[in-house]
Design a protein around this motif. Structure first.
Motif, PDB file in Angstrom:
ATOM      1  N   GLU A 108       0.001  52.710  86.714  1.00 49.49           N
ATOM      2  CA  GLU A 108      -0.316  54.136  87.097  1.00 49.49           C
ATOM      3  C   GLU A 108      -1.065  55.281  86.114  1.00 49.49           C
ATOM      4  N   LEU A 109      -1.939  55.824  86.587  1.00 49.51           N
ATOM      5  CA  LEU A 109      -2.614  56.995  85.557  1.00 49.51           C
ATOM      6  C   LEU A 109      -1.900  58.166  85.944  1.00 49.51           C
ATOM      7  N   SER A 110      -1.951  59.449  84.470  1.00 47.84           N
ATOM      8  CA  SER A 110      -1.067  60.112  84.551  1.00 47.84           C
ATOM      9  C   SER A 110      -2.023  60.830  84.900  1.00 47.84           C
ATOM     10  N   ALA A 111      -3.395  61.090  84.247  1.00 47.24           N
ATOM     11  CA  ALA A 111      -4.230  61.789  84.507  1.00 47.24           C
ATOM     12  C   ALA A 111      -5.550  62.186  86.492  1.00 47.24           C
ATOM     13  N   ALA A 112      -5.827  63.050  86.571  1.00 47.34           N
ATOM     14  CA  ALA A 112      -6.396  63.275  87.744  1.00 47.34           C
ATOM     15  C   ALA A 112      -8.028  63.270  87.692  1.00 47.34           C
TER      16      ALA A 112
END
Length: 542
Positions: A108-112
């Motif tokens: 999972e990425l934390s950045a939009a």
């Protein structure tokens, strides 16, 4: 609410915004207003690659890899990159690489999407600038008489992320960075060989000295190459300081010789020849004095160390200036798409930048100020276009959620006018937003001229004003999704204003093509006086 005012603040750049397409100016008196055209259709066609961020906010982070970068968004990100420090760009390159690894590991990425695109665009700007500067250095050395400089590196073309999905850009960026790494390593090896040839010549028929220099050659290449990685630039980890002479280290001639070699081995491979010769001379004097006067030998080594530090500082500054110039040149020479408004030329800035790269001639303080001014001017213009487009998109979203027609016009003295009639308001009331010089004003309007309003009309005006406050709260929320912060200040809470939809302006919403656009604002100020009209946040200025 009767009226309110806000100063839109540009935060993150939404990825997929395109340049608006200008239309021929219409004569408002020859072409009467024929009713509101649907702004939703117009905005969607004008920005054909506008993502779901327009209507529903930014995409989830994991879906950003399929996002396509719009031309206006790409130009803005390139401009921001040109104004940032090397450390910030390097940090973005590290983030972009980590985000790609997360996707490859299906983590999972934390950045939009907007944050991922910003990191990727900054990394692209950094790689393109290093590519341009490297090719310029190789071209200068190849042209030097009798120097026999290195051959031109075989590098991929500069990367243009506009119109491409993020996943594809990341893959191309990785290939470009790997090719750059190999080319810079070969370049560094050539520079070290040239430098050590000078060091060898400092002690003819001294085989012990030659062995000392040769032993340090590979270490010089590795140390300099390691200092050019994004991680090292982010952490501001330079190639290291030359060793400091101490009394114990200068106790005998062999120790002086070894310490002198270590000091010279700390030279930047691109150090200027004149300073290198001074450092070599100081080490030679230290070796000559070592047996008879260790204290004087130490002073000569201290002198050599200072020469090396000065040479390294100048070499790093020269390299940074070249990469900075390459980033400015890339931004100032960008062209808007053919079917959109042209961007202003900047020959007074482009000329000195090209000369710096082609001939190594530093910019004077005045030339540097000119470059910074032209970059700021272009950024102000692009940000104005972006704010106009995103304000129109925010109103589009409101019209889609709550119904009712909306149109856009560009009256004399205004950057943009937006009129929206929410469902149930027509035909007598509507909301108006005008953008002038970076200030966004809102008003609740009623159809007609100024004059006494009866009790029933005033009551309906106040009801519409109360509803307008709810709609404008929605507007600020949608604008935030599109990268704008709109801090609305209510000036008057009762009483609508008189007017007519579409009045006083040329309608720039073609009822056939449904294309949003417009001519540039009239009465453009002199470029020397123009300054950025929108404050950007979230990035560290140079």
């Amino acid at each position: 609410m009767s009226s309110g005012v806000a100063l839109p603040t540009l935060d993150l750049v939404a990825p997929s915004v395109a340049f608006p397409q200008p239309l021929p100016a219409a004569d408002v008196y020859a072409v009467p207003h024929t009713g509101a055209a649907q702004l939703g259709d117009a905005a969607s066609e004008a920005s054909t690659q506008m993502s779901e961020a327009v209507a529903h906010g930014l995409r989830e982070a994991g879906e950003a890899a399929v996002e396509v970068l719009g031309a206006l968004s790409g130009a803005l990100l390139a401009g921001r990159a040109a104004m940032l420090t090397t450390r910030v760009l390097a940090s973005a390159a590290v983030r972009a690489a980590e985000e790609q690894r997360c996707l490859e590991r299906q983590e999972e990425l934390s950045a939009a999407a907007a944050e991922q695109w910003q990191a990727a665009a900054y990394a692209v700007a950094r790689a393109n600038a290093r590519r341009t500067a490297l090719l310029a250095r190789c071209a200068r050395d190849a042209g030097a008489p009798g120097d026999g400089g290195p051959s031109r590196p075989d590098l991929p073309p500069p990367l243009d992320p506009v119109g491409r999905p993020l996943g594809e850009v990341r893959a191309e960026l990785a290939r470009l960075e790997e090719a750059l790494r190999r080319a810079e390593e070969r370049r560094t090896a050539w520079e070290v060989a040239r430098l050590t040839a000078v060091l060898d010549g400092a002690a003819e028929e001294d085989d012990a000295w030659r062995r000392l220099v040769a032993d340090r050659r590979e270490a010089m290449v590795r140390r300099h190459t390691a200092s050019r990685t994004a991680e090292a630039e982010r952490d501001e980890a330079g190639p290291g300081e030359p060793p400091r002479p101490t009394a114990d280290a200068t106790a005998d001639p062999e120790a002086v010789r070894a310490l002198g070699a270590d000091i010279l081995a700390a030279l930047d491979p691109a150090a200027a020849s004149a300073t290198v010769e001074l450092a070599v001379g100081a080490v030679g004097r230290a070796v000559g004095r070592a047996a008879l006067d260790p204290a004087r030998a130490r002073r000569h080594l201290v002198e050599a160390r200072k020469f090396v530090q000065d040479a390294n500082r100048k070499a790093r500054r020269r390299r940074a200036d070249e990469e900075w110039a390459a980033a400015q040149l890339d931004f100032l020479t960008r062209r808007a798409p053919e079917d959109t408004e042209a961007l202003d030329e900047a020959p007074d800035a482009i000329g000195p930048l090209r000369r710096l790269l082609a001939e190594g001639v530093p910019l004077s303080p005045g030339e540097r100020r000119t470059v910074e001014l032209r970059v700021s001017e272009r950024m102000a213009h692009l940000e104005a276009l972006y704010v106009q487009a995103q304000c129109a998109h925010a109103l589009t979203e409101l019209a889609e959620r709550f119904g009712g027609p909306a149109d856009a016009s560009r009256p004399e003295g205004q950057d943009l006018r937006l009129d929206w009639t929410p469902d149930g308001w027509g035909p007598d009331h509507w909301l108006r937003a005008t953008l002038v010089g970076g200030t966004l004003r809102f008003a609740t309007m009623y159809r007609g001229g100024p004059g006494e309003r009866g009790p029933r009309e005033r009551a309906l005006d106040d009801a519409r004003c109360a509803e307008a406050q709810e709609r404008l709260a929605e507007f600020t929320a949608v604008a935030r999704e599109l990268g704008l912060t709109v801090d609305l200040r209510i000036e008057q809470t009762e009483g609508a204003r008189p007017g007519l939809p579409g009045e006083d302006g040329a309608v720039v919403l073609d009822p056939v093509r449904r294309t949003f656009g417009g001519q540039p604002p009239r009465g453009k100020p002199d470029r020397e006086q123009s300054v950025p009209r929108y404050r950007t946040v979230g990035d560290e200025p140079r």
